[in-house]
Write an enzyme that holds these catalytic residues in place. Structure first.
Site, PDB file in Angstrom:
ATOM      1  N   THR A 291      -3.440   2.323   5.264  1.00 38.33           N
ATOM      2  CA  THR A 291      -3.094   3.694   4.916  1.00 38.33           C
ATOM      3  C   THR A 291      -3.230   3.885   3.407  1.00 38.33           C
ATOM      4  O   THR A 291      -3.448   4.998   2.934  1.00 38.33           O
ATOM      5  CB  THR A 291      -1.655   4.037   5.351  1.00 38.33           C
ATOM      6  OG1 THR A 291      -0.806   2.940   5.028  1.00 38.33           O
ATOM      7  CG2 THR A 291      -1.582   4.306   6.842  1.00 38.33           C
TER       8      THR A 291
ATOM      9  N   HIS B  73       0.473  -1.994  16.152  1.00 45.39           N
ATOM     10  CA  HIS B  73       0.031  -1.956  14.751  1.00 45.39           C
ATOM     11  C   HIS B  73      -0.671  -3.212  14.281  1.00 45.39           C
ATOM     12  O   HIS B  73      -0.987  -3.318  13.102  1.00 45.39           O
ATOM     13  CB  HIS B  73       1.208  -1.701  13.816  1.00 45.39           C
ATOM     14  CG  HIS B  73       1.831  -0.354  13.964  1.00 45.39           C
ATOM     15  ND1 HIS B  73       1.479   0.721  13.184  1.00 45.39           N
ATOM     16  CD2 HIS B  73       2.764   0.095  14.816  1.00 45.39           C
ATOM     17  CE1 HIS B  73       2.189   1.777  13.546  1.00 45.39           C
ATOM     18  NE2 HIS B  73       2.983   1.419  14.540  1.00 45.39           N
TER      19      HIS B  73
ATOM     20  N   LYS C 182      -4.677   7.040   0.777  1.00 42.40           N
ATOM     21  CA  LYS C 182      -4.014   7.567  -0.427  1.00 42.40           C
ATOM     22  C   LYS C 182      -4.959   7.506  -1.624  1.00 42.40           C
ATOM     23  O   LYS C 182      -5.016   8.435  -2.437  1.00 42.40           O
ATOM     24  CB  LYS C 182      -2.729   6.779  -0.709  1.00 42.40           C
ATOM     25  CG  LYS C 182      -1.677   6.937   0.387  1.00 42.40           C
ATOM     26  CD  LYS C 182      -0.581   5.870   0.332  1.00 42.40           C
ATOM     27  CE  LYS C 182       0.154   5.792   1.672  1.00 42.40           C
ATOM     28  NZ  LYS C 182       0.951   4.563   1.823  1.00 42.40           N
TER      29      LYS C 182
ATOM     30  N   LYS D  73      -1.194  -3.773  -2.038  1.00 48.15           N
ATOM     31  CA  LYS D  73      -0.813  -3.902  -0.623  1.00 48.15           C
ATOM     32  C   LYS D  73      -0.034  -5.196  -0.485  1.00 48.15           C
ATOM     33  O   LYS D  73       0.043  -5.981  -1.433  1.00 48.15           O
ATOM     34  CB  LYS D  73      -2.042  -3.927   0.278  1.00 48.15           C
ATOM     35  CG  LYS D  73      -3.145  -4.896  -0.210  1.00 48.15           C
ATOM     36  CD  LYS D  73      -4.379  -4.867   0.678  1.00 48.15           C
ATOM     37  CE  LYS D  73      -5.318  -3.716   0.452  1.00 48.15           C
ATOM     38  NZ  LYS D  73      -5.311  -2.730   1.521  1.00 48.15           N
ATOM     39  N   ARG D  74       0.547  -5.463   0.696  1.00 46.19           N
ATOM     40  CA  ARG D  74       1.215  -6.745   0.879  1.00 46.19           C
ATOM     41  C   ARG D  74       0.235  -7.878   0.650  1.00 46.19           C
ATOM     42  O   ARG D  74      -0.965  -7.740   0.877  1.00 46.19           O
ATOM     43  CB  ARG D  74       1.779  -6.839   2.307  1.00 46.19           C
ATOM     44  CG  ARG D  74       3.079  -6.115   2.467  1.00 46.19           C
ATOM     45  CD  ARG D  74       4.162  -6.679   1.570  1.00 46.19           C
ATOM     46  NE  ARG D  74       4.705  -7.904   2.083  1.00 46.19           N
ATOM     47  CZ  ARG D  74       5.929  -8.048   2.580  1.00 46.19           C
ATOM     48  NH1 ARG D  74       6.758  -7.026   2.606  1.00 46.19           N
ATOM     49  NH2 ARG D  74       6.326  -9.211   3.018  1.00 46.19           N
TER      50      ARG D  74
ATOM     51  N   LYS E 110      -5.916  -9.972   4.074  1.00 43.82           N
ATOM     52  CA  LYS E 110      -6.249  -8.851   3.187  1.00 43.82           C
ATOM     53  C   LYS E 110      -7.123  -9.301   2.017  1.00 43.82           C
ATOM     54  O   LYS E 110      -7.663  -8.499   1.277  1.00 43.82           O
ATOM     55  CB  LYS E 110      -4.975  -8.185   2.679  1.00 43.82           C
ATOM     56  CG  LYS E 110      -4.167  -7.502   3.788  1.00 43.82           C
ATOM     57  CD  LYS E 110      -2.878  -6.882   3.252  1.00 43.82           C
ATOM     58  CE  LYS E 110      -1.948  -6.365   4.325  1.00 43.82           C
ATOM     59  NZ  LYS E 110      -2.336  -5.049   4.860  1.00 43.82           N
TER      60      LYS E 110
HETATM   61  C1  26W Z   1       7.975  -9.364  13.542  1.00 45.57           C
HETATM   62  C2  26W Z   1       7.057  -9.525  12.431  1.00 45.57           C
HETATM   63  C3  26W Z   1       6.265  -8.317  12.171  1.00 45.57           C
HETATM   64  C4  26W Z   1       6.606  -7.492  11.127  1.00 45.57           C
HETATM   65  C5  26W Z   1       5.857  -6.361  10.861  1.00 45.57           C
HETATM   66  C6  26W Z   1       5.183  -8.009  12.952  1.00 45.57           C
HETATM   67  C7  26W Z   1       4.441  -6.896  12.697  1.00 45.57           C
HETATM   68  C8  26W Z   1       4.782  -6.060  11.660  1.00 45.57           C
HETATM   69  C9  26W Z   1       3.995  -4.814  11.396  1.00 45.57           C
HETATM   70  C10 26W Z   1       3.388  -4.290  12.663  1.00 45.57           C
HETATM   71  C11 26W Z   1       2.949  -5.043  10.392  1.00 45.57           C
HETATM   72  C12 26W Z   1       2.368  -3.793   9.818  1.00 45.57           C
HETATM   73  O1  26W Z   1       2.916  -3.194   8.924  1.00 45.57           O
HETATM   74  N1  26W Z   1       1.165  -3.409  10.279  1.00 45.57           N
HETATM   75  C13 26W Z   1       0.391  -2.396   9.586  1.00 45.57           C
HETATM   76  O2  26W Z   1       0.655  -1.132  10.158  1.00 45.57           O
HETATM   77  C14 26W Z   1       0.022  -0.108   9.423  1.00 45.57           C
HETATM   78  C15 26W Z   1       0.445   1.206  10.010  1.00 45.57           C
HETATM   79  O3  26W Z   1      -0.137   1.384  11.258  1.00 45.57           O
HETATM   80  C16 26W Z   1      -1.493  -0.287   9.443  1.00 45.57           C
HETATM   81  O4  26W Z   1      -2.082   0.692   8.636  1.00 45.57           O
HETATM   82  C17 26W Z   1      -1.861  -1.673   8.926  1.00 45.57           C
HETATM   83  O5  26W Z   1      -3.251  -1.883   9.073  1.00 45.57           O
HETATM   84  C18 26W Z   1      -1.089  -2.727   9.679  1.00 45.57           C
HETATM   85  O6  26W Z   1      -1.315  -3.999   9.111  1.00 45.57           O
END
Ligand code: 26W
Length: 809
Positions: free
Chosen positions: A651, A353, A655, A541-542, A547
């Site tokens: 995503t 992701h 929406k 968004k976050r 971003k």
């Molecule tokens: C360990 C730290 C950590 C925490 C969360 C590493 C990575 C993450 C996630 C992978 C971050 C995340 O939410 N990524 C998002 O995933 C969405 C679903 O696929 C995508 O639409 C977003 O672009 C992507 O940033």
């Protein structure tokens, strides 16, 4: 049965539940009791189907493992999916109750940070709706993502106590509890010709499952979301207690139970913390034990396990499921390495992701070895065999082995483990999947070329359109019939209406009503009055530098300077309401300063009479699933402005599109596919593309000062960051931001390329505001967006996962 009867049945059921559970009637129940009575009533209705779906088939299942499930509220969603929305609404009407207000009593299941967790939730909904046997598996965090308040323009975090008042939806299953072991030592011993590993001196944590129903839309399937809670097998230590050492008496118990206390609020920034590592192992160990135990009941040889179960790994967080399955097969079922590895290699699929280097998980080898000694030994063996295989079979890659190794430089890398141990690896948008295959994981793709694939993300139109935007839903159904609801590709038929003026007026009116609702919410929560006639220009968004909320607020400040410099020119301009919603990871300082900057700029702009109300800036606190459900239907502009190549998919963009907002975005993530779907005339694209960004990173040719020299207004805007205009009391607050934007000589230039993209962003925004004046044309574009959003339903994504990867019946 006629509707009137159904309505009366609902009233009767609710009264009964109120009476039995609380000794109350509808007339004297509190709002909370009413909510619970509604939820229990709905739960009772689905119990039968739940029991049927969970225990009666031997079909192959997918287990979707995720450290996050950002579910949001369940009541309205479940009522929608069982097809009783009208009955409940009419029942409320007859009783003089406000359904939405009752539903809003439900504590929100916010067990996720953002995109990844919400995707898992949308996928659960689609899996059930497509009638696929699936289990979601994760952690039952006692505290979900923190609640955010904005105090003096700054983010302040409060605990999310979502379980405080109980959870009507969950069913605890103590009889299905399993043990998870940490620490201790491994001894090897020979038993005949077999090498055995004996684990001793470990500490035990019990994993107790709590199931929540996942109701399919208008079908008989109710799947489960199984969340594990950590419980200590120990009661308090009476020896310590009797010595008067009361704290010590409960310490061990608390150390075990802390595992399921909190969700880590870091989004994309990985830290090698031992509690986090334990959380990962805790839930995957429990899950893999459960999967194997269920399979054993079928009395089939273990080699048939992959015919009955596929395990999907949502990012690398559940990676340890791979060595854990090896452990179970070898240590508990006596299989040899080759046989166990063959089974394992046919069972796992992994989705990546993010390509952000700081998010790629690596655990310190020493920590890992200490907490998980047996898993460590297995991972080491996997690594040795994997590196050996590359050395032997791919002589041309011998010099790259150090880049691919799972263990190296004192660290254990999770992505290589997932790639080596899975039969499928996918990215989440066409662009992202290409980048991981050709760049991030190129060496692996050379070795395992067939493994890499793409499945573009999607969102459930049931929550994000039917539930959030009933007005638009009805309008669509009136015009193209109701088939699109069960087959979202059919929404394409709406395109035929894009030139029908009567239809467009109705479409416009629905948007207006949704904007009115959001305007009321804004007034209530922030005191800011915004006009429903203004353009609702939204970025939710976050908060993350990539971003680029910073790009947005700088552009707003630029517009502000233009208006106060040339009021005559702007006196007839359409006002714009700029809406932000974003949580920052509590330890992410720069992100928090950006929140402060947005709020300080908002104060300045909203209260300057020279602005003539042409701009309003609103920061909505505590952005969450329920708040998002109010925001998307009311939006005109969807800001998707990440530095190209950085956003894996996005995503939120989908929406917004489904609800008829136009995208203002870069060619990044799924924006690229939205662009392909709606065509260049119905989207606003700006900025460097992914290739150019990569090129800039390679050559280092980026000098932001050039852009400022060419643009006096931009210079003024940047100076506002350091001259005290925004915050006279603390003029130094934004100095670091200022410096980061302009630095280049030191080799530390802004990796997000904000000033490089500024001019084209500003131009695209000017155009979008200008185009809004022609409302017929605008609404036509919006309708084309809605009509082409079908491929972004998560039903489509899940159908693709099944076709390409899982192959369930
Ligand atoms: C360990 C730290 C950590 C925490 C969360 C590493 C990575 C993450 C996630 C992978 C971050 C995340 O939410 N990524 C998002 O995933 C969405 C679903 O696929 C995508 O639409 C977003 O672009 C992507 O940033």
């Amino acid at each position: 049965m006629k509707n009137g009867n159904n309505k009366n049945t609902v009233i009767k059921q609710i009264n009964e539940v109120l009476n039995r559970t609380f000794g109350k009637t509808i007339e004297n129940a509190t709002q909370n009791q009413l909510y619970k009575a509604f939820a229990i009533t709905v739960k009772n209705e689905i119990m039968d189907k739940w029991a049927q779906s969970a225990y009666t088939t031997d079909d192959k299942r997918v287990y979707y493992l995720s450290i996050e499930f950002l579910m949001g509220r369940a009541l309205s969603n479940n009522i929608l999916n069982i097809g009783k929305r009208k009955d409940y609404q009419e029942a409320c009407k007859q009783l003089g109750l406000d359904f939405d207000s009752i539903a809003s009593r439900e504590p929100e299941a916010g067990l996720g940070n953002g995109g990844l967790g919400r995707l898992a939730a949308c996928f659960m909904d689609s899996l059930a709706t497509l009638d696929l046997p699936a289990y979601g598996c994760g952690i039952r965090y006692e505290y979900g993502l923190f609640r955010q308040k904005i105090i003096d323009g700054q983010q302040v975090e409060y605990p999310d106590t979502w379980l405080e008042d109980g959870n009507v939806w969950e069913v605890e299953r103590p009889e299905e509890r399993v043990e998870v072991h940490f620490g201790g030592h491994i001894k090897e011993s020979w038993e005949g010709d077999k090498l055995r590993f004996v684990h001793s001196g470990y500490s035990t944590v019990h994993a107790v499952p709590y199931d929540m129903p996942i109701v399919g839309y208008m079908n008989d399937r109710v799947n489960s979301l199984r969340l594990w809670r950590a419980v200590s097998p120990k009661r308090i230590d009476m020896a310590s207690f009797n010595r008067g050492e009361y704290l010590k008496a409960v310490e061990e118990k608390q150390m075990a139970e802390v595992l399921s206390h909190i969700l880590y609020p870091e989004d994309k920034h990985y830290e090698g913390k031992s509690l986090r590592l334990k959380q990962h192992y805790f839930f995957v160990s429990a899950t893999m034990q459960m999967i194997v135990a269920r399979f054993m009941k079928l009395n089939l040889p273990l080699s048939a396990l992959p015919d009955k179960a596929v395990v999907h790994i949502n990012d690398t967080h559940p990676a340890l499921a791979i060595p854990e399955l090896m452990r179970i097969l070898m240590d508990e079922h006596g299989l040899g390495w080759d046989e166990a590895w063959d089974i394992t290699g046919r069972m796992f699929a992994y989705t990546n992701h993010t390509i952000m280097a700081e998010a790629l998980e690596k655990w310190p080898e020493q920590l890992f070895k200490q907490i998980l000694p047996r898993i460590y030994a297995i991972v080491k063996e996997i690594n040795e065999r994997f590196c050996g295989m590359v050395y032997r079979d791919f002589p041309e890659k011998r010099n790259d082995i150090h880049k691919m190794a799972i263990i190296g430089y004192g660290q254990i890398a999770m992505a290589p483990l997932c790639i080596a141990g899975s039969y499928s690896v996918n990215g989440v948008s066409a662009l992202h999947s290409r980048i991981i295959k050709e760049e991030t994981f190129k060496d692996f793709a050379d070795v395992f070329c067939g493994k890499f694939t793409n499945v573009t993300n999607g969102v459930t139109h049931r929550r994000w359109l039917l539930l959030s935007n009933p007005g638009l839903t009805d309008l669509i159904t009136k015009n193209i019939g109701k088939d699109w609801i069960s087959d979202m590709t059919k929404i394409k038929a709406l395109e035929a209406k894009a030139d029908d003026p009567k239809f467009l007026d109705k479409f416009d009116n629905i948007k207006r009503l949704n904007k009115r609702k959001l305007a009321e919410y804004i007034k209530q929560t922030t005191g800011i009055v915004v006009s429903e006639n203004s353009i609702f220009d939204v970025q939710v968004k976050r908060l993350h530098e990539y971003k680029r909320q910073l790009l947005n607020i700088l552009r707003i400040m630029y517009d502000y300077v233009q208006i106060i410099n040339e009021p005559e020119k702007y006196k007839d301009a359409i006002p714009v309401t700029c809406i932000f919603g974003a949580k920052a990871a509590p330890g992410y300082k720069r992100a928090k300063v950006i929140i402060k900057l947005i709020n300080d700029a908002a104060d300045l702009i909203n209260n300057d009479p020279r602005v003539m109300d042409k701009i309003k800036v609103v920061f909505l606190e505590n952005y969450s699933v329920s708040l998002a459900q109010i925001i998307f239907p009311a939006s005109d502009i969807s800001q998707q402005i990440s530095t190209a190549s950085k956003e894996a998919s996005g995503t939120g963009n989908m929406k917004f599109m489904m609800n008829g907002a136009l995208t203002l975005g870069t060619m990044d993530g799924a924006n690229v596919e939205i662009y392909e779907s709606v065509g260049p005339d119905n989207i606003y694209i700006f900025g460097y593309d992914a290739e150019t960004v990569q090129q800039i990173y390679k050559t280092g040719e980026y000098d932001p000062t050039v852009f400022v020299e060419q643009d006096y207004t931009l210079k003024t805007v940047l100076n506002m960051l350091i001259d005290g205009t925004l915050n006279p009391e603390k003029p130094y607050l934004f100095k670091e931001i200022y410096e980061s934007l302009l630095s280049c000589k030191t080799g530390m230039s802004d990796p997000f390329l904000i000033l490089g993209d500024f001019q084209s962003y500003k131009a695209a925004h000017d155009k979008i505001v200008k185009d809004y004046a022609d409302r017929r044309k605008w609404n036509k574009m919006a309708v084309i967006n809605v009509a082409n959003s079908g491929r972004f339903s998560s039903d489509n994504s899940i159908a693709n996962y099944n076709k390409l990867i899982w192959k369930l019946k």
